[in-house]
Design an enzyme around this catalytic site. Structure first.
Site, PDB file in Angstrom:
ATOM      1  N   ALA A 195     -25.239 -54.852  21.434  1.00  0.00           N
ATOM      2  CA  ALA A 195     -24.232 -55.851  21.065  1.00  0.00           C
ATOM      3  C   ALA A 195     -23.858 -55.773  19.589  1.00  0.00           C
ATOM      4  O   ALA A 195     -23.421 -56.767  19.003  1.00  0.00           O
ATOM      5  CB  ALA A 195     -24.699 -57.264  21.426  1.00  0.00           C
ATOM      6  N   ARG A 196     -24.052 -54.610  19.011  1.00  0.00           N
ATOM      7  CA  ARG A 196     -23.742 -54.381  17.593  1.00  0.00           C
ATOM      8  C   ARG A 196     -24.536 -55.262  16.639  1.00  0.00           C
ATOM      9  O   ARG A 196     -24.146 -55.460  15.482  1.00  0.00           O
ATOM     10  CB  ARG A 196     -22.240 -54.518  17.321  1.00  0.00           C
ATOM     11  CG  ARG A 196     -21.423 -53.431  17.995  1.00  0.00           C
ATOM     12  CD  ARG A 196     -20.029 -53.325  17.440  1.00  0.00           C
ATOM     13  NE  ARG A 196     -19.342 -52.151  17.969  1.00  0.00           N
ATOM     14  CZ  ARG A 196     -19.447 -50.913  17.511  1.00  0.00           C
ATOM     15  NH1 ARG A 196     -20.243 -50.678  16.467  1.00  0.00           N
ATOM     16  NH2 ARG A 196     -18.797 -49.909  18.045  1.00  0.00           N
TER      17      ARG A 196
END
Length: 217
Positions: A195-196
């Site tokens: 999810a970065r």
């Protein structure tokens, strides 16, 4: 086209980069990551993007290219080049640089930033004499970063150099060729996460002391 965010990685999500990994300093962890990239078969694990500053037209402009790390120690990162090349001239004018190591299959990067200085003639000579003869000849033949009319002309230059050193067992170091040491004042380790929400840990170095802090992605 595949979504780059969904491209396959060999990232171990259970292995979380933590400030404790820097307990022994920045250099052992960088060396370990290079060794792991080598073991995983990453092409040119010592490759790094070198960024310098050009003042050629009077306006500071960033310039980047890929070079190879040829030395790593607690003092810093070493690379070699022609001093008359574009990067050599830029480093002479603004002796500060940044390098980035990128190992995409492992989801890792390291950024090193700091002042740059030439290494000793002895250090350059030791590395030079360990290079393949073809690489030594190429360094003599090329006026790096200068325009040339054709590939054929470049090959003629090489042929002349080969003839010049035909009877020479130990080719000398060109007077305008040598190494640079980047002494870091900042090193950042980056680890890809889901999810970065990537892990980023920065080491700031001042003299013999350093501070370590986690950064938001």
């Amino acid at each position: 086209m595949a979504d780059p965010d969904n491209s396959p990685r060999s990232v171990d999500e259970d292995e979380q980069l933590d400030v404790t990994w820097l307990a022994g300093g920045w250099e052992p962890l960088l060396r370990h990551w290079i060794e792991q990239a080598t073991a995983r078969g990453v092409a040119e694990p010592g490759a790094m993007v070198l960024a310098t500053v050009s003042l050629a037209d009077g306006t500071p402009r960033p310039v980047a290219r890929t070079v190879l790390c040829r030395g790593l120690s607690p003092e810093g990162v070493v690379f070699y080049t022609n001093f008359d090349s574009a990067k050599g001239a830029q480093l002479a004018a603004v002796p500060y640089a940044a390098v980035t190591f990128l190992w995409t299959p492992l989801g890792r990067q390291v950024h090193v930033r700091g002042a740059v200085q030439r290494v000793s003639a002895e250090t350059t000579a030791a590395y030079w004499h360990a290079r393949p003869r073809d690489s030594q000849l190429g360094a003599w033949a090329s006026h790096q970063s200068q325009p040339i009319a054709s590939r054929a002309e470049l090959e003629r230059e090489l042929a002349q150099v080969i003839a010049r050193f035909d009877d020479v067992d130990e080719i000398p170091v060109p007077p305008n060729w040598g190494g640079f040491l980047l002494r870091p004042d900042e090193v950042e380790f980056w680890q890809e996460r889901h999810a970065r929400l990537h892990n980023r840990i920065r080491v700031r170095i001042t003299g013999d002391s350093s501070t370590i802090e986690r950064l938001q992605p």
